[in-house]
Design a protein around this motif. Structure first.
Motif, mmCIF file in Angstrom:
data_model
loop_
_atom_site.group_PDB
_atom_site.id
_atom_site.type_symbol
_atom_site.label_atom_id
_atom_site.label_comp_id
_atom_site.label_asym_id
_atom_site.label_seq_id
_atom_site.Cartn_x
_atom_site.Cartn_y
_atom_site.Cartn_z
ATOM 1 N N HIS A 214 0.835 -1.206 0.000
ATOM 2 C CA HIS A 214 0.000 0.000 0.000
ATOM 3 C C HIS A 214 0.863 1.247 0.000
ATOM 4 C CE1 HIS A 214 -3.667 -2.272 1.866
ATOM 5 N NE2 HIS A 214 -3.666 -2.321 0.550
ATOM 6 N N ARG A 215 1.931 1.235 0.788
ATOM 7 C CA ARG A 215 2.792 2.415 0.891
ATOM 8 C C ARG A 215 3.597 2.657 -0.387
ATOM 9 N NH1 ARG A 215 3.821 4.876 5.515
ATOM 10 N NH2 ARG A 215 6.073 5.051 5.196
ATOM 11 N N GLN A 216 3.892 1.594 -1.121
ATOM 12 C CA GLN A 216 4.548 1.774 -2.418
ATOM 13 C C GLN A 216 3.624 2.491 -3.398
ATOM 14 O OE1 GLN A 216 5.740 -2.159 -3.614
ATOM 15 N NE2 GLN A 216 7.569 -2.175 -2.332
ATOM 16 N N GLN A 217 2.347 2.175 -3.322
ATOM 17 C CA GLN A 217 1.366 2.804 -4.205
ATOM 18 C C GLN A 217 0.989 4.203 -3.743
ATOM 19 O OE1 GLN A 217 -1.842 -0.024 -4.137
ATOM 20 N NE2 GLN A 217 -0.655 -1.626 -5.149
ATOM 21 N N ASP A 218 0.997 4.391 -2.410
ATOM 22 C CA ASP A 218 0.595 5.679 -1.845
ATOM 23 C C ASP A 218 1.472 5.970 -0.632
ATOM 24 O OD1 ASP A 218 -0.579 7.903 -0.761
ATOM 25 O OD2 ASP A 218 -2.487 6.933 -0.259
ATOM 26 N N PRO A 219 2.531 6.767 -0.797
ATOM 27 C CA PRO A 219 3.463 7.037 0.305
ATOM 28 C C PRO A 219 2.806 7.659 1.539
ATOM 29 C CG PRO A 219 4.411 7.708 -1.783
ATOM 30 C CD PRO A 219 2.975 7.370 -2.061
ATOM 31 N N SER A 220 1.623 8.225 1.397
ATOM 32 C CA SER A 220 0.940 8.821 2.542
ATOM 33 C C SER A 220 0.181 7.789 3.371
ATOM 34 C CB SER A 220 -0.044 9.904 2.071
ATOM 35 O OG SER A 220 -1.128 9.332 1.339
ATOM 36 N N TYR A 221 0.125 6.560 2.880
ATOM 37 C CA TYR A 221 -0.597 5.509 3.602
ATOM 38 C C TYR A 221 0.136 5.232 4.915
ATOM 39 C CZ TYR A 221 -3.359 1.225 4.167
ATOM 40 O OH TYR A 221 -4.224 0.264 4.629
ATOM 41 N N PRO A 222 -0.574 5.176 6.053
ATOM 42 C CA PRO A 222 0.119 5.018 7.350
ATOM 43 C C PRO A 222 0.827 3.674 7.476
ATOM 44 C CG PRO A 222 -2.255 4.782 7.606
ATOM 45 C CD PRO A 222 -2.030 5.259 6.204
ATOM 46 N N ASP A 223 1.989 3.679 8.153
ATOM 47 C CA ASP A 223 2.693 2.415 8.356
ATOM 48 C C ASP A 223 2.105 1.700 9.569
ATOM 49 O OD1 ASP A 223 3.836 3.408 10.716
ATOM 50 O OD2 ASP A 223 5.701 3.982 9.737
ATOM 51 N N ILE A 224 2.669 0.549 9.911
ATOM 52 C CA ILE A 224 2.071 -0.263 10.978
ATOM 53 C C ILE A 224 2.783 -0.089 12.313
ATOM 54 C CG2 ILE A 224 1.204 -2.009 9.370
ATOM 55 C CD1 ILE A 224 3.561 -3.798 10.355
ATOM 56 N N LYS A 225 3.628 0.903 12.436
ATOM 57 C CA LYS A 225 4.337 1.107 13.691
ATOM 58 C C LYS A 225 3.338 1.218 14.846
ATOM 59 C CE LYS A 225 7.837 3.976 15.901
ATOM 60 N NZ LYS A 225 8.737 5.161 15.760
ATOM 61 N N GLY A 226 3.560 0.393 15.874
ATOM 62 C CA GLY A 226 2.667 0.399 17.023
ATOM 63 C C GLY A 226 1.400 -0.404 16.827
ATOM 64 N N ARG A 227 1.284 -1.090 15.682
ATOM 65 C CA ARG A 227 0.050 -1.827 15.403
ATOM 66 C C ARG A 227 0.302 -3.315 15.149
ATOM 67 N NH1 ARG A 227 -2.633 -0.348 10.885
ATOM 68 N NH2 ARG A 227 -1.043 0.976 9.965
ATOM 69 N N ASN A 228 1.438 -3.821 15.593
ATOM 70 C CA ASN A 228 1.674 -5.262 15.508
ATOM 71 C C ASN A 228 0.785 -5.977 16.530
ATOM 72 O OD1 ASN A 228 3.859 -3.912 14.294
ATOM 73 N ND2 ASN A 228 5.138 -5.699 14.481
ATOM 74 N N GLN A 229 0.434 -7.220 16.219
ATOM 75 C CA GLN A 229 -0.433 -7.967 17.134
ATOM 76 C C GLN A 229 0.387 -8.814 18.104
ATOM 77 O OE1 GLN A 229 -2.405 -8.632 13.751
ATOM 78 N NE2 GLN A 229 -0.797 -9.843 12.849
ATOM 79 N N TYR A 230 -0.127 -8.909 19.320
ATOM 80 C CA TYR A 230 0.485 -9.717 20.372
ATOM 81 C C TYR A 230 -0.106 -11.126 20.377
ATOM 82 C CZ TYR A 230 2.137 -5.405 22.723
ATOM 83 O OH TYR A 230 2.745 -4.226 23.052
ATOM 84 N N SER A 231 0.760 -12.102 20.536
ATOM 85 C CA SER A 231 0.331 -13.458 20.852
ATOM 86 C C SER A 231 0.927 -13.785 22.208
ATOM 87 C CB SER A 231 0.834 -14.446 19.806
ATOM 88 O OG SER A 231 0.254 -14.171 18.547
ATOM 89 N N GLY A 232 0.067 -14.153 23.159
ATOM 90 C CA GLY A 232 0.588 -14.298 24.504
ATOM 91 C C GLY A 232 -0.096 -15.354 25.337
ATOM 92 N N ILE A 233 0.514 -15.605 26.497
ATOM 93 C CA ILE A 233 0.045 -16.639 27.407
ATOM 94 C C ILE A 233 0.497 -16.271 28.814
ATOM 95 C CG2 ILE A 233 2.095 -18.066 26.942
ATOM 96 C CD1 ILE A 233 0.246 -20.529 27.241
ATOM 97 N N VAL A 234 -0.331 -16.610 29.808
ATOM 98 C CA VAL A 234 -0.020 -16.298 31.197
ATOM 99 C C VAL A 234 -0.541 -17.422 32.085
ATOM 100 C CG1 VAL A 234 -2.142 -14.930 31.450
ATOM 101 C CG2 VAL A 234 -0.239 -14.538 33.029
ATOM 102 N N ILE A 235 0.212 -17.737 33.114
ATOM 103 C CA ILE A 235 -0.242 -18.721 34.103
ATOM 104 C C ILE A 235 -1.165 -17.998 35.078
ATOM 105 C CG2 ILE A 235 0.470 -20.322 35.925
ATOM 106 C CD1 ILE A 235 3.225 -20.471 34.513
ATOM 107 N N THR A 236 -2.394 -18.463 35.190
ATOM 108 C CA THR A 236 -3.383 -17.790 36.034
ATOM 109 C C THR A 236 -3.823 -18.621 37.222
ATOM 110 O OG1 THR A 236 -5.115 -18.597 34.548
ATOM 111 C CG2 THR A 236 -4.306 -16.365 34.169
ATOM 112 N N GLY A 237 -3.484 -19.917 37.207
ATOM 113 C CA GLY A 237 -3.949 -20.792 38.265
ATOM 114 C C GLY A 237 -2.850 -21.178 39.238
#
Length: 237
Positions: A214-237
């Protein structure tokens, strides 16, 4: 909607989730956000033991803990997230596996850490959303490199011309390393649409590659900085 692993969902002492654009950090994990380790992912193979909340880890792409209440998570936007749990929920882990980490041994390093004082036979793993074999086109040299270094049939590594199957490679590695069970949650980060939104077209996951186009086609298109997704796990018990 957030992806969950059917396999990990059977373990009562843990909470997990794979993020997407609707919830970069799954809602079930948000109460533990402040416990996340401070780290810099570098497509490497370093595994760090997490012993305290908000631990400073430096450069690392894999994390392991036996401590309850500490969220273990990795950030991805086409790379492969893999999360791990002991079958009784007493220990957990996560790795960020792009093609570099996967090729150079991030999964093997996690298995090595587990086997230091346990056995992978007591553990299960789940593979999250990543660039799929349908869309993940790379150069011929990289495909050849994978085929030379990994002992898998060509169709597992590259099911179609110049396309790399990260999930299949990871699943075969995990099985070979002796994990008790492996499943896959989520789908291709590049092409999967959000089924809850039809107008306009809306993709389910953040994708670095799609964003770059998208950014190659339109340099004004926003990048994904700060928008990566988290995959996570926590021990709760």
């Amino acid at each position: 909607m957030t992806d969950y692993s059917p396999l990990l969902s059977t373990i009562q002492k843990i909470t997990h989730g794979f993020g997407d654009k609707s919830a970069l950090l799954p809602l079930s994990l948000q109460p533990y956000r402040s416990t996340l380790a401070e780290k810099k992912q570098v497509h490497g193979i370093r595994i760090v033991d997490i012993n305290q909340p908000a631990q400073h880890c430096g450069e690392a792409d894999g994390f392991f803990t036996r401590e309850p209440g500490i969220l273990i998570a990795v950030l991805t936007a086409d790379c492969l997230p893999v999360i791990f749990s002991r079958k009784d929920g007493s220990a957990i882990g996560a790795v960020h596996a792009g093609w570099r980490g996967l090729l150079h041994g991030i999964v093997e390093q996690m298995a090595k850490r587990i086997n230091r004082d346990d056995s992978t036979g007591n553990w299960v793993a789940s593979i999250g959303a990543a660039a799929g074999a349908c869309c993940y086109e790379v150069n011929e040299e990289l495909i050849t490199h994978f085929k030379q270094l990994l002992p898998y049939p060509a169709e597992i590594i590259s099911p179609s011309y110049r396309h790399l199957d990260l999930a299949a490679i990871a699943k075969n590695k995990l099985n070979d390393l002796g994990f008790a069970a492996v499943d896959q949650a989520g789908s291709c980060t590049l092409c999967t649409l959000d089924s809850t939104r039809t107008q306009p077209q809306y993709f389910k996951y953040t994708s670095y590659r799609r964003n770059s186009r998208h950014r190659q086609q339109d340099p004004s298109y926003p990048d994904i900085k700060g928008r990566n997704q988290y995959s996570g796990i926590v021990i709760t018990g």
